[in-house]
Structure formats: structure tokens, C-alpha cells
Design an enzyme around this catalytic site. Sequence first.
Site, short mmCIF file in Angstrom:
data_model
loop_
_atom_site.label_atom_id
_atom_site.label_comp_id
_atom_site.label_asym_id
_atom_site.label_seq_id
_atom_site.Cartn_x
_atom_site.Cartn_y
_atom_site.Cartn_z
N GLY A 16 30.13 49.47 27.91
CA GLY A 16 30.47 48.77 29.15
C GLY A 16 31.95 48.49 29.28
CG ASP A 17 33.25 45.32 30.10
OD1 ASP A 17 32.74 45.14 31.22
OD2 ASP A 17 33.01 44.59 29.11
CE LYS A 20 30.13 50.46 34.13
NZ LYS A 20 30.70 49.89 32.89
N GLY A 44 30.40 43.34 35.52
CA GLY A 44 31.64 42.84 36.12
C GLY A 44 32.53 44.04 36.32
CG HIS A 45 31.39 47.14 37.96
ND1 HIS A 45 30.45 47.94 38.52
CD2 HIS A 45 30.99 46.94 36.66
CE1 HIS A 45 29.50 48.22 37.63
NE2 HIS A 45 29.81 47.61 36.50
CD GLN A 224 24.67 46.31 32.79
OE1 GLN A 224 23.76 46.86 33.37
NE2 GLN A 224 25.37 45.35 33.36
CB SER A 413 42.66 55.53 34.15
OG SER A 413 43.09 54.35 34.78
CB THR A 414 48.38 56.08 33.29
OG1 THR A 414 48.60 56.29 34.70
CG2 THR A 414 48.05 57.41 32.63
P1 GDP Z 1 33.78 48.16 34.36
O1 GDP Z 1 32.79 47.11 34.02
O2 GDP Z 1 33.48 49.46 33.70
O3 GDP Z 1 34.00 48.31 35.84
O4 GDP Z 1 35.16 47.67 33.74
P2 GDP Z 1 35.80 46.18 33.83
O5 GDP Z 1 36.31 45.99 35.20
O6 GDP Z 1 34.86 45.17 33.30
O7 GDP Z 1 36.96 46.28 32.76
C1 GDP Z 1 37.98 47.23 32.87
C2 GDP Z 1 39.31 46.48 32.91
O8 GDP Z 1 40.38 47.40 32.70
C3 GDP Z 1 39.60 45.85 34.28
O9 GDP Z 1 40.35 44.69 34.08
C4 GDP Z 1 40.44 46.91 34.98
O10 GDP Z 1 41.29 46.36 35.98
C5 GDP Z 1 41.23 47.45 33.84
N1 GDP Z 1 41.63 48.87 33.93
C6 GDP Z 1 40.94 49.93 34.45
N2 GDP Z 1 41.62 51.08 34.23
C7 GDP Z 1 42.75 50.74 33.58
C8 GDP Z 1 43.85 51.49 33.04
O11 GDP Z 1 43.90 52.71 33.09
N3 GDP Z 1 44.82 50.77 32.40
C9 GDP Z 1 44.80 49.43 32.27
N4 GDP Z 1 45.79 48.82 31.64
N5 GDP Z 1 43.78 48.68 32.76
C10 GDP Z 1 42.77 49.34 33.39
P1 IMO Z 2 29.65 46.31 32.98
O1 IMO Z 2 28.83 46.87 34.11
C1 IMO Z 2 29.85 44.92 28.84
C2 IMO Z 2 26.16 43.24 27.16
C3 IMO Z 2 26.19 41.79 26.76
C4 IMO Z 2 25.23 41.81 25.59
C5 IMO Z 2 24.16 42.81 26.05
C6 IMO Z 2 22.93 42.17 26.66
O2 IMO Z 2 30.70 45.37 33.43
O3 IMO Z 2 30.13 47.39 32.10
P2 IMO Z 2 22.50 41.04 29.02
O4 IMO Z 2 23.12 39.84 29.67
O5 IMO Z 2 22.64 42.28 29.82
O6 IMO Z 2 21.08 40.79 28.61
O7 IMO Z 2 23.31 41.23 27.66
O8 IMO Z 2 24.80 43.63 27.00
N1 IMO Z 2 26.55 43.54 28.56
C7 IMO Z 2 27.73 44.07 28.91
N2 IMO Z 2 28.82 44.36 28.18
N3 IMO Z 2 29.82 45.22 30.17
C8 IMO Z 2 28.72 44.97 30.91
O9 IMO Z 2 28.59 45.37 32.18
C9 IMO Z 2 27.62 44.32 30.30
N4 IMO Z 2 26.42 43.91 30.74
C10 IMO Z 2 25.77 43.44 29.66
O10 IMO Z 2 27.47 41.37 26.39
O11 IMO Z 2 25.86 42.35 24.47
MG MG Z 3 32.72 45.17 33.26
#
Ligand code: GDP
Ligand code: IMO
Ligand code: MG
Length: 435
Positions: A16-17, A20, A44-45, A224, A413-414
Site C-alpha cells: 500500500g501507499d 496510486k 488514503g490516496h 491497498q 515518478s520523481t
Molecule cells: P496511495 O495510497 O498508493 O495513493 O499512496 P499515498 O498517497 O498513501 O502515499 C504516497 C505518498 O507519496 C503521498 O504523500 C504522495 O503525495 C507521495 N508521492 C507520490 N509520488 C511521489 C514521488 O514520486 N515522489 C515523492 N517525493 N512523493 C511522492
Molecule cells: P492505501 O489504499 C497501507 C494495512 C493496515 C494493516 C492492514 C489491515 O492507502 O494503499 P485494515 O484496517 O485494512 O483492516 O488493516 O492493512 N492497510 C494499509 N496500509 N495503505 C493502505 O491503503 C492500507 N489499508 C490497510 O495498516 O496493516
Molecule cells: Mg495510502
Amino acid sequence: MRSGSKNLVILGMQWGDEGKGKIIDLLSRNFSYVVRFQGGNNAGHTIVVNGETLALHQVPSGTLHPKCFLVVANGVVLNLEVFNQEIDRLKQRGVDVLSRLMLSEKAHVILPHHILLDQWREGGAGRIGTTGRGIGPAYEMKSSRMGVRLGDFLHPETLHTRMELGYREVAARLGSQSALPSLEEIIERTQSWVAPLKRCIGNTQTLLYDAWEQKSPILFEGAQASLLDIDHGTYPYVTSSNCSVGGLLAGTGLSHHAIDMVCGVTKAYATRVGDGPFPSEIDGSLGETIRTRGKEFGTTTGRPRRCGWFDIPVVRHGVQINGAGGLAIMKLDVLDGLEEIKIILGYSDGSGGFTRHLPGHESDWKEVSPIEKTFRGWGKTAACKQWSDLPKEAQTYLKFIEDNMGCPIAYVSTGADRREGFFMSDILSSFMEPS
Ligand code: GDP
Ligand code: IMO
Ligand code: MG
């Protein structure tokens, strides 16, 4: 059946994170529909446009493009209170969501007692580090046929009976010490959250089928990631939905014909939030440096994310189970300035053997130790907009990843901003119209 469609799926390849939200926002102006199909407000996107940051939990990440119709399909579990808050926040920014939104009547609702149960469990021996948002209990109720769906709120005559079933079970487990509100109070509160959304509730399966038949481009937004998938992830340290491509079919009611391309999203390193196996984890001050530079704190819970190196078996697993045809490699800039950068090639299994396969059991994960390859670091990739701008060492690093993935790189992505990064080949750019 029609042919020549252009539908794209964006899925996380790690824990995750991966970024996306950024890639979905970047691409979605070319799509008529952006669809969430699993997960809930555990997601959290993040989107960054001109220095302004927007974090979305349940509203699809195409929201900043007014021509995108937003769909929350049946596989999602919805926290309606949070959903309304997100819509209000977007409205304050001048973004209207309600006029271009459909929520599936079959989507299950996360209820206050689900959240209490999730948090109560996290205080006990079975703790896995969930987001505490009630995701597990909501899916659990769905599977045990005690769930409450959005469509139930359109049928007040049966609502009380429907709600009572699950409520009683949870109440029995939590006991009288809990701060559990009465059933009547929960029904009243939930109805007040449904009220502003009522006109958006509908049949998303037929909406999407018709869109597909009419060749309207659809972007599917995974939440996720593969290693958090309930079947294919690091069980039991996973979420409660299928966040790999299989979840899309069940979570929308579309067939495999609706999928033209799967793009896997991965960081140029790795992170994990919550407990569970993470062989490439970097301890100490280097891990802290990457965390700080990458701003690796949860978008949903604010928890510090554990940081590690890029792990080939992990991402290959994601590519395999999802049939990814291209990879978006995010956050390359976070590694800028490091002297050395490592990649995990595979694992030693304790008896001298080498494997690129992921262990299937929690105990087996504890046995493996990562085999690393070290790369020379580079100066600066931040905000680079083409391959030839990247330092040679960064090119070598990315080429190595690509050669070991069986899947070409489609985007690099940079930086967090929409403009920071570039497409490689035409895997993703073929989904883009010229701006
Ligand atoms: P998601 O859950 O997959 O949508 O990712 P999140 O938003 O939770 O976490 C990604 C984090 O990295 C966010 O704070 C974005 O703004 C940041 N981000 C995405 N692409 C880049 C990148 O290429 N460089 C940097 N420094 N940050 C990035
Ligand atoms: P995005 O879409 C990162 C993780 C939680 C925990 C496990 C189970 O932003 O990538 P839950 O609340 O789903 O039952 O928790 O999954 N988790 C994530 N980790 N990014 C996420 O979503 C997540 N959604 C759940 O931290 O380990
Ligand atoms: Mg996220």
C-alpha cells in the site's frame, strides 16, 4: 461483445501507499469513469497539484476532473460519515461530487459497532496493526450474511431487522463495558448520513456494463495492495478484501473482458504500515532518513511507515497475480543523495537454498533472510521529466528492476506533484489524449 476498449486498472504491488492516488489523478482526465471496487476508508490516496495536497479515503481519485463520473462499486465497504465529510471538504474547494457520483446499492456499510469491534480486537492478542476503521468486521458481517447494504436504507420497513442481527453479535462480543451506542441511536445516525447521498445510490453494475458496451473509458482504482490481499498477502497481516485484480470482477460485476491493461504501482523502495513480515526493512538512522524524506507517515492514521529496500520477489508476486502489463515506479527522488542503494534479489531459506518465491506461512517468513545487491547511489532525480535527464546510476537501478520483473516500466515518478515524472514506452501514455 464490443472490441477496442481502453480500460485501465491501477493496483498496488507492495503493502500500500505506493502512490496510486498520484497516478490515478494524472491519468483520469482521459477516462469517463473512475471506479473504486474494494476496501474502504482504510485507504488514503494523496494527490498533489500545484503544491496543494488532497487526501482521499473513499471518493475516487478522479474527482478533480469534472468530466469524470465517480463510481463506488459493490465491493467497497463504506463509512458514510467519513464519505460525507470528504464530499463537504471537496465542496469547500469548489469540487462538486454529488452530481457525478453513483454508490452501489450493494455496497456494505461500515457501522459504528464495526469500528468499536476492530479497535477492541486491536487491544488484544490478535492485534495486527489495522487502521482501526472497522474494515475487518464490516467484511466479516458481509460474509456471514449479517451485513447492512446501502440499499437497505431505501427499505425502512426491513432496516431495523437487518441492522439488529449484526448489532447483537457485536454487542455480545464487546460486553456491557463497551461504549456501544444503542441500536436505535446507530440507526438514526446512519440514516442521517445516508440522507444526503440517497439520490446517488443505484445499480453500478449495469451503469458500468453500459459504459463498457458504449466504449466509454473506465479507470479502476485499486486500494491497498497485493501483499495486503486477504488471499495472496502476508496473512494474517492483511486487509479483509481482495485488493488484487480478482477483487475487481467480484467488486464491480464486470467480466474480465472489461480489463484492457493492469498497471502495477510500486515505490522505488518499499514501505509497510502495521505489523507483519517485511524482510527488506531498514532499521536505524537510514530507515529514519528515508521515512523523513519520503514523508512516510500514514495518510489515514498518521502512523510512521516502516521503510525497506525494493524487494524483487514481492513486486514480482504482484505482477504475477495481477497480470500487470506495466509498472509505475514512484518516489525515485526519495533515494536521491544516498551513497548506496540496495535491492532484494531473493531470499535464503535457512538451509542455504535461494528462492524468489514468497513464503506461504507466517512462520516461514521468519525463516527467510534477504539476499541483497548493492547499487551506487546518484545525485538528483527530483522533478526529472525524461529518461535522459536521470543520472546514469539511477538508469542502471531502474533497468535492473525492469529486467527482473518480466514487466516493462511504464512511468517513473520523481516528485509528488502531478507534473513530476514521465512515461516510458506507450503502455500508459496510449491511455492519454494529448493535453
Ligand atoms: P496511495 O495510497 O498508493 O495513493 O499512496 P499515498 O498517497 O498513501 O502515499 C504516497 C505518498 O507519496 C503521498 O504523500 C504522495 O503525495 C507521495 N508521492 C507520490 N509520488 C511521489 C514521488 O514520486 N515522489 C515523492 N517525493 N512523493 C511522492
Ligand atoms: P492505501 O489504499 C497501507 C494495512 C493496515 C494493516 C492492514 C489491515 O492507502 O494503499 P485494515 O484496517 O485494512 O483492516 O488493516 O492493512 N492497510 C494499509 N496500509 N495503505 C493502505 O491503503 C492500507 N489499508 C490497510 O495498516 O496493516
Ligand atoms: Mg495510502
